[in-house]
Design an enzyme around this catalytic site. Sequence first.
Site, short mmCIF file in Angstrom:
data_model
loop_
_atom_site.label_atom_id
_atom_site.label_comp_id
_atom_site.label_asym_id
_atom_site.label_seq_id
_atom_site.Cartn_x
_atom_site.Cartn_y
_atom_site.Cartn_z
N HIS A 125 -9.99 2.15 -1.13
CA HIS A 125 -10.30 1.80 0.24
C HIS A 125 -11.16 0.58 0.23
O HIS A 125 -12.06 0.46 0.92
CB HIS A 125 -10.93 2.89 0.86
N GLN A 143 -8.14 9.49 11.68
CA GLN A 143 -8.54 10.28 10.39
C GLN A 143 -8.25 11.78 10.82
O GLN A 143 -8.16 12.20 12.06
CB GLN A 143 -9.77 10.18 9.86
N HIS A 145 1.05 -1.08 0.02
CA HIS A 145 -0.07 0.09 0.14
C HIS A 145 0.77 1.49 0.02
O HIS A 145 0.43 2.39 -0.60
CB HIS A 145 -1.08 0.18 1.21
#
Length: 734
Positions: free
Chosen positions: A94, A313, A48
């Site tokens: 995602h 986040q 990733h």
Amino acid sequence: MTYNDIITKKVVKDHGLTKDEYSTIVKRLNRAPNLTELGIFSVMWSEHCSYKSSKFWLKKLPTTGECVICGPGENAGIIDIGDNQAVVFKMESHNHPSFIEPYQGAATGVGGIMRDVFTMGARPMANMNALRFGEPSNKKTRMLVNGVVEGVGGYGNCMGVPTVGGELHFDKSYDSNNLVNAMCVGIADADKIFYSAATGVGNPVVYVGSKTGRDGIHGATMASAEFDENTDQKRPTVQVGDPFTEKLLLEACLELMATDSIIAIQDMGAAGLTSSSVEMADKGNVGFYMNLDYVPQREENMTAYEMLLSESQERMLMVIKPGHEDSAKAIFVKWGLDFAVIGETTDTNRLIITHKGESVVDIPVAPLADDSPEYERPWIKTVPPAAITADEVATPLSMNNALLKLLGSANYCSRKWVWEQYDHMVMGDTIARPGGDAAVVRVHDTDKALAISTDVTPRYVYADPVEGGKQAVAETWRNITAVGAQPLAITDCMNFGNPERPEIMGQFVGAIEGMIEACTKLNYPVVSGNVSLYNETSGAGILPTPAIGGVGLLADINKMATLNFKEEGDIILLIGKENGHLGCTAYVEEILGKSIGQAPRVDLDEELKNGNFVRNIIDNEYVNAVHDVSDGGLYMALAEMAMASGLGADIKMADCKLPIHAALFGEDQARYVITVPPGGVATVLKAANELAVTVRLLGTVIGSRLTIDNANPISVSKLKKAHDQWLPNFMNKN
């Protein structure tokens, strides 16, 4: 090999690192890493973050062009649209998080891609997505669709950014690996773009946004692994989003960017504080010293490992100019956000981190970033299936019934149920609503607009990755052309299975080769993107899905073309060559229940010639409607134009020398259906003849029924009823 009581073979394996990779780490450090350092290597060397299986091939993509300001390597790509305005855009996946926790997985995907855009100084103006799910009969599919759509809408709507279009497709291969690809497009002043390269020594490293928690730890590693029967145990690795906080972060960042305070800025995305600090240091050729005691935390007794790998986040990392700390802090405090100076840049080219008075990390930056592993994995070229002729494909008993079945199928029915849950009109600049060839969004306070499209046909890519890769690029180019815009550049989201399987790596390589051909011929460079590998469960992979997001410029919104029939009496013309290609089509998939034949060939010279011609006649206002021909062929395109307007058409197929089912349902590329006022036909035909563009007269817009050769008319209302019902009926089942 150096192991100890803490760093055992099992611990290394659990961190997603191979024996050889761990050996390399030991050599780079000249010692065994501690657990926190192992965690850092684990996330930074994950697929990733490192692209270790794909970057060898990604480097071959064309990434420069006349309009390109910044290509791949930053948070997002940037293109110039004149008037000191730049478009900043990117698409990211995602996938794994959205399968484990569909609402939060999709929501945080949207949040993350918006941060990639506004961290560069751009205000997001539009979101798009490309969604793929398993068969409707699969017991999890409806739950996943519902959660993902709610997550996409929930985050975008709260941010006040319109979601203006996208894709939704069902296939068995996605039963245990749904795909959630999110795209964001923003506008910035071309002379006020912010980058992530930290420069200088002794400059403050600043943490802003939300507090750090334990959510999302090892999310990047999880996103780089196959799923298995223990997938649900990975639920804690899914991040939790808060769009209201992100809205505050957006406004605070843009306010600070209006000052002269920022040297570099980076979103804390995958791998959180670790990746942001490493990438900033690497790009600026500096080191970072950070003290984790100063990191704002929302949970007690967090370890250094947890803070560095958390993917909480709505957080950013900045390097600002010395002396600007107080004024910058005042902005973030005003917006109710955390602001903390947690370190400084150094001349060591090392990542040095302390916690509670102890050194917990001391790693050279290079092995974590540009000098991370790169694999040229073995690959096997995909052998395309044998070609088939129209005579080998059964003709339906009724063309109309075949059309109705296509229109009412899971993959080709209306997506209105989805986009009605998105606020696609917020900000007041959406010109073309979802459902057309491309979304069109005005550049605020101007007469120009951006045209945006996402597309890929996985069944083509599976049959022939090279042709499928070409077609995915060409399809977005065609969609943008069909509204009258000039295609400028693309972003991509490369979704594939396990790259350690040579046949899967062969799909990836083939798709890249096809994309290179198309992007080069169409002058349509790749400026950003994402790779999502290991989309497999227990050895069963997804269809290869290289999703393409295209952006184009419409110089004058008053000249935008739409697909709906406009006036009775308009003449309908088909642009492009007809070969009646039925292999790999929606017709054989849905009507015959098969997957047979080769993918259609993509003649890029024809794409370029026909597209430029169509764009020119739109600009000269010769046409009333334009629609590209894609899934379902000519008959589907005509039906979509009729349903969008309520007007019907009288179509003549006698002049076509192909078998009727091949002519109506064939998926030959580089084709458009246009309508022209009766008095303008000669002008269009003359222009086409001068450029050797193939044109055939199809018929006339008339009434409220679609008729082929004066036989068996079908009402537009019946078509629309079939088209509109499937998805809401499926989603509203008890």
